[in-house]
Design a protein around this motif. Structure first.
Motif, PDB file in Angstrom:
ATOM      1  N   LYS A  48     -15.643 -33.933 -60.478  1.00 54.68           N
ATOM      2  CA  LYS A  48     -16.650 -33.963 -60.831  1.00 54.68           C
ATOM      3  C   LYS A  48     -17.755 -31.879 -60.626  1.00 54.68           C
ATOM      4  CE  LYS A  48     -16.768 -37.445 -56.614  1.00 54.68           C
ATOM      5  NZ  LYS A  48     -17.508 -37.823 -55.783  1.00 54.68           N
ATOM      6  N   ARG A  73     -21.891 -44.331 -65.482  1.00 52.80           N
ATOM      7  CA  ARG A  73     -21.262 -44.165 -64.183  1.00 52.80           C
ATOM      8  C   ARG A  73     -20.380 -41.957 -65.062  1.00 52.80           C
ATOM      9  NH1 ARG A  73     -22.123 -45.111 -60.027  1.00 52.80           N
ATOM     10  NH2 ARG A  73     -23.663 -45.486 -61.489  1.00 52.80           N
ATOM     11  N   HIS A  74     -20.499 -41.845 -65.683  1.00 53.66           N
ATOM     12  CA  HIS A  74     -19.720 -40.366 -65.783  1.00 53.66           C
ATOM     13  C   HIS A  74     -20.709 -40.387 -67.875  1.00 53.66           C
ATOM     14  CE1 HIS A  74     -16.483 -43.027 -67.593  1.00 53.66           C
ATOM     15  NE2 HIS A  74     -16.155 -42.057 -67.928  1.00 53.66           N
ATOM     16  N   GLN A  95     -13.488 -45.928 -56.506  1.00 61.15           N
ATOM     17  CA  GLN A  95     -14.897 -46.078 -56.310  1.00 61.15           C
ATOM     18  C   GLN A  95     -16.182 -46.581 -57.169  1.00 61.15           C
ATOM     19  OE1 GLN A  95     -14.501 -45.208 -51.379  1.00 61.15           O
ATOM     20  NE2 GLN A  95     -13.162 -47.193 -51.590  1.00 61.15           N
ATOM     21  N   HIS A  96     -16.248 -44.907 -57.139  1.00 62.09           N
ATOM     22  CA  HIS A  96     -17.544 -44.503 -57.649  1.00 62.09           C
ATOM     23  C   HIS A  96     -17.645 -45.820 -59.220  1.00 62.09           C
ATOM     24  CE1 HIS A  96     -20.673 -42.398 -59.701  1.00 62.09           C
ATOM     25  NE2 HIS A  96     -20.496 -41.861 -60.312  1.00 62.09           N
ATOM     26  N   MET A  97     -16.485 -45.805 -59.980  1.00 62.69           N
ATOM     27  CA  MET A  97     -16.023 -46.983 -61.583  1.00 62.69           C
ATOM     28  C   MET A  97     -16.979 -48.414 -61.619  1.00 62.69           C
ATOM     29  SD  MET A  97     -16.134 -43.913 -63.211  1.00 62.69           S
ATOM     30  CE  MET A  97     -14.850 -44.569 -64.406  1.00 62.69           C
ATOM     31  N   LYS A  98     -16.145 -48.429 -59.530  1.00 64.85           N
ATOM     32  CA  LYS A  98     -16.510 -50.128 -59.310  1.00 64.85           C
ATOM     33  C   LYS A  98     -17.952 -50.166 -59.228  1.00 64.85           C
ATOM     34  CE  LYS A  98     -11.656 -50.694 -57.744  1.00 64.85           C
ATOM     35  NZ  LYS A  98     -11.594 -50.891 -56.581  1.00 64.85           N
ATOM     36  N   ILE A  99     -18.915 -49.608 -59.966  1.00 63.71           N
ATOM     37  CA  ILE A  99     -20.359 -49.982 -59.436  1.00 63.71           C
ATOM     38  C   ILE A  99     -20.441 -49.433 -60.437  1.00 63.71           C
ATOM     39  CG2 ILE A  99     -22.539 -48.987 -58.521  1.00 63.71           C
ATOM     40  CD1 ILE A  99     -21.140 -48.021 -55.964  1.00 63.71           C
ATOM     41  N   GLN A 100     -21.814 -50.429 -61.203  1.00 64.76           N
ATOM     42  CA  GLN A 100     -22.604 -51.373 -62.025  1.00 64.76           C
ATOM     43  C   GLN A 100     -22.948 -49.821 -62.492  1.00 64.76           C
ATOM     44  OE1 GLN A 100     -22.764 -55.849 -62.443  1.00 64.76           O
ATOM     45  NE2 GLN A 100     -20.847 -55.862 -62.172  1.00 64.76           N
ATOM     46  N   ASN A 123     -21.769 -35.631 -59.595  1.00 56.75           N
ATOM     47  CA  ASN A 123     -21.656 -35.672 -60.688  1.00 56.75           C
ATOM     48  C   ASN A 123     -20.663 -36.391 -61.031  1.00 56.75           C
ATOM     49  OD1 ASN A 123     -24.406 -36.646 -60.304  1.00 56.75           O
ATOM     50  ND2 ASN A 123     -24.631 -34.370 -60.254  1.00 56.75           N
ATOM     51  N   TYR A 135     -24.145 -44.111 -52.503  1.00 58.45           N
ATOM     52  CA  TYR A 135     -23.218 -44.438 -53.396  1.00 58.45           C
ATOM     53  C   TYR A 135     -22.414 -43.437 -54.563  1.00 58.45           C
ATOM     54  CZ  TYR A 135     -25.889 -45.092 -57.293  1.00 58.45           C
ATOM     55  OH  TYR A 135     -26.846 -45.345 -58.354  1.00 58.45           O
ATOM     56  N   GLN A 136     -23.851 -42.431 -55.039  1.00 59.49           N
ATOM     57  CA  GLN A 136     -22.963 -41.080 -55.599  1.00 59.49           C
ATOM     58  C   GLN A 136     -22.079 -41.088 -55.321  1.00 59.49           C
ATOM     59  OE1 GLN A 136     -27.650 -40.341 -56.146  1.00 59.49           O
ATOM     60  NE2 GLN A 136     -26.846 -40.555 -58.368  1.00 59.49           N
TER      61      GLN A 136
END
Length: 162
Positions: free
Chosen positions: A147, A106-107, A98-103, A152, A91-92
């Motif tokens: 990134k 995040r960044h 899409q990455h931002m939708k994972i709880q 990351n 998921y990373q």
């Protein structure tokens, strides 16, 4: 090994949230000083942060199972750990939106004194941005995402009130 990295992340977040709660309550403020990231290739990550973000090496330590470097950007530090046997979760590597939708965490956000200059300098260094400067709602935030070499997510942010 995964649990070890999660513990580092969890402790860092608790530290940050504790500092915010103390600030609101009027108690002495705890300054957030650094973040720790687990990396696959310490040498390439160190070099990228130095050449692209003008980071400076603060200290390094090496053993058979752990390589460590602390870099500084302004008065903030990034500790990078290359741990034998560590791995990246699938998921990373999702696209930024899409990455931002994972709880969860995040960044990492950078707020330069001169947003336009830093943005222009990074574009000249061939940094790939995942959105245009004008995509964000500038009345709320002005941000662009990119990134590092290991995927990351990083953000350049400008407060529209400034």
């Amino acid at each position: 090994m995964k649990k070890y990295c999660l513990v580092f992340s969890f402790v860092s977040l608790l530290y940050a949230f504790g500092a915010f709660a103390q600030l609101k309550s009027g108690e002495p403020f705890l300054k957030v000083t650094h973040i720790t990231i687990s990396v696959n290739n310490l040498d390439s990550m160190r070099q990228w942060y130095i050449s692209m973000l003008n980071a400076r090496v603060i200290r390094e330590r090496h053993s058979d199972t752990l390589q460590y470097v602390r870099i500084g950007i302004g008065d903030f530090f990034i500790d990078m750990l290359q741990i034998t046997g560590s791995q990246r979760e699938p998921y990373q590597d999702l696209p930024v939106l899409q990455h931002m939708k994972i709880q969860g965490f995040r960044h990492l956000v950078f707020e330069p004194e001169n947003f336009e200059k830093v943005y222009s300098d990074l574009k000249a260094k061939r940094i790939a941005f995942y959105n245009d400067q004008d995509v964000s709602n500038k009345t709320i935030t002005h941000s662009v995402f990119f990134k590092d070499p290991e995927g990351n997510v990083l953000e350049l942010h400008k407060d529209p009130a400034q």
